[in-house]
Scaffold this motif. Structure first.
Motif, short mmCIF file in Angstrom:
data_model
loop_
_atom_site.label_atom_id
_atom_site.label_comp_id
_atom_site.label_asym_id
_atom_site.label_seq_id
_atom_site.Cartn_x
_atom_site.Cartn_y
_atom_site.Cartn_z
N UNK A 4 0.87 -1.17 0.00
CA UNK A 4 0.00 0.00 0.00
C UNK A 4 0.91 1.22 0.00
N UNK A 5 0.77 2.04 -1.06
CA UNK A 5 1.62 3.22 -1.20
C UNK A 5 0.76 4.47 -1.11
N UNK A 6 1.40 5.58 -0.75
CA UNK A 6 0.72 6.86 -0.65
C UNK A 6 1.30 7.79 -1.70
N UNK A 7 0.42 8.34 -2.53
CA UNK A 7 0.83 9.33 -3.51
C UNK A 7 -0.37 10.20 -3.86
N UNK A 8 -0.12 11.48 -4.06
CA UNK A 8 -1.20 12.40 -4.41
C UNK A 8 -2.24 12.55 -3.32
N UNK A 9 -1.86 12.32 -2.06
CA UNK A 9 -2.80 12.45 -0.96
C UNK A 9 -3.75 11.29 -0.81
N UNK A 36 8.26 6.03 -2.68
CA UNK A 36 9.01 5.70 -1.48
C UNK A 36 8.16 5.80 -0.21
N UNK A 37 6.93 6.26 -0.33
CA UNK A 37 6.04 6.33 0.83
C UNK A 37 5.20 5.05 0.87
N UNK A 38 5.81 3.97 1.33
CA UNK A 38 5.15 2.68 1.43
C UNK A 38 4.57 2.55 2.83
N UNK A 39 3.25 2.44 2.92
CA UNK A 39 2.57 2.39 4.21
C UNK A 39 2.57 0.97 4.78
N UNK A 40 2.41 -0.03 3.89
CA UNK A 40 2.31 -1.42 4.36
C UNK A 40 2.75 -2.36 3.27
N UNK A 41 3.37 -3.49 3.68
CA UNK A 41 3.74 -4.54 2.74
C UNK A 41 3.20 -5.86 3.28
N UNK A 42 2.51 -6.62 2.42
CA UNK A 42 1.97 -7.91 2.81
C UNK A 42 2.54 -8.96 1.88
N UNK A 43 3.17 -9.99 2.46
CA UNK A 43 3.74 -11.08 1.69
C UNK A 43 3.29 -12.38 2.35
N UNK A 44 2.13 -12.88 1.94
CA UNK A 44 1.58 -14.08 2.56
C UNK A 44 1.21 -13.79 4.01
N UNK A 45 1.77 -14.57 4.92
CA UNK A 45 1.51 -14.34 6.34
C UNK A 45 2.46 -13.32 6.93
N UNK A 46 3.50 -12.97 6.19
CA UNK A 46 4.45 -11.96 6.65
C UNK A 46 3.94 -10.59 6.20
N UNK A 47 3.85 -9.67 7.12
CA UNK A 47 3.44 -8.32 6.76
C UNK A 47 4.22 -7.33 7.61
N UNK A 48 4.36 -6.14 7.06
CA UNK A 48 5.10 -5.08 7.73
C UNK A 48 4.29 -3.81 7.61
N UNK A 49 3.98 -3.19 8.74
CA UNK A 49 3.23 -1.94 8.78
C UNK A 49 4.17 -0.84 9.20
N UNK A 50 4.19 0.25 8.44
CA UNK A 50 5.07 1.36 8.74
C UNK A 50 4.50 2.28 9.81
#
Length: 119
Positions: A4-9, A36-50
């Motif tokens: 999930x990326x953020x761009x243009x508000x 470069x404004x990545x809010x969250x990455x989900x890879x199967x059961x592995x996920x990373x929240x910024x």
């Protein structure tokens, strides 16, 4: 895997090999774009929240089209007053093909997934 990326508000869910329509970026057609404004990455059961963004994460893409959306009609009227106003609007957008989601978390998860399939 998706990010999930953020761009243009706004925030967009993106996947490799798929395209997304975003607000105009000021880029030309066939130019490279890096979100470069990545809010969250989900890879199967592995996920990373910024907090608010994921560190060392980037999404790379290519602008494949610059176009305008379908026209919407804005109509204003005051009853019994003879006031009518009709306007049209076409929002410009850039269509971006997502090439790569890069992050240290995604690389570790992919390496772990390949190890489990080999074993």
């Amino acid at each position: 895997m998706y990010a999930i990326v953020e761009t243009g508000g706004k925030q967009y869910q993106v996947e490799e090999g798929r395209y997304v329509d975003v607000e105009l970026l000021g880029e030309e057609k066939d130019s490279k774009v890096v979100f470069d404004k990545v809010v969250m990455i989900v890879n199967g059961k592995k996920s990373k929240v910024g907090q608010p963004y994921v560190a060392n994460a980037k999404v790379e893409g290519t602008v494949i089209k610059i176009d305008r959306a379908k026209k919407i009609i804005v109509f204003k009227q005051r009853p019994k007053k003879g006031y009518r106003k009709k306007q049209g609007h076409r929002q410009s957008f850039a269509r971006v093909m997502i090439n790569k989601i890069r992050t240290t978390v995604a690389k570790k998860a992919a390496a772990e997934a390949s190890e489990t399939t080999e074993a």
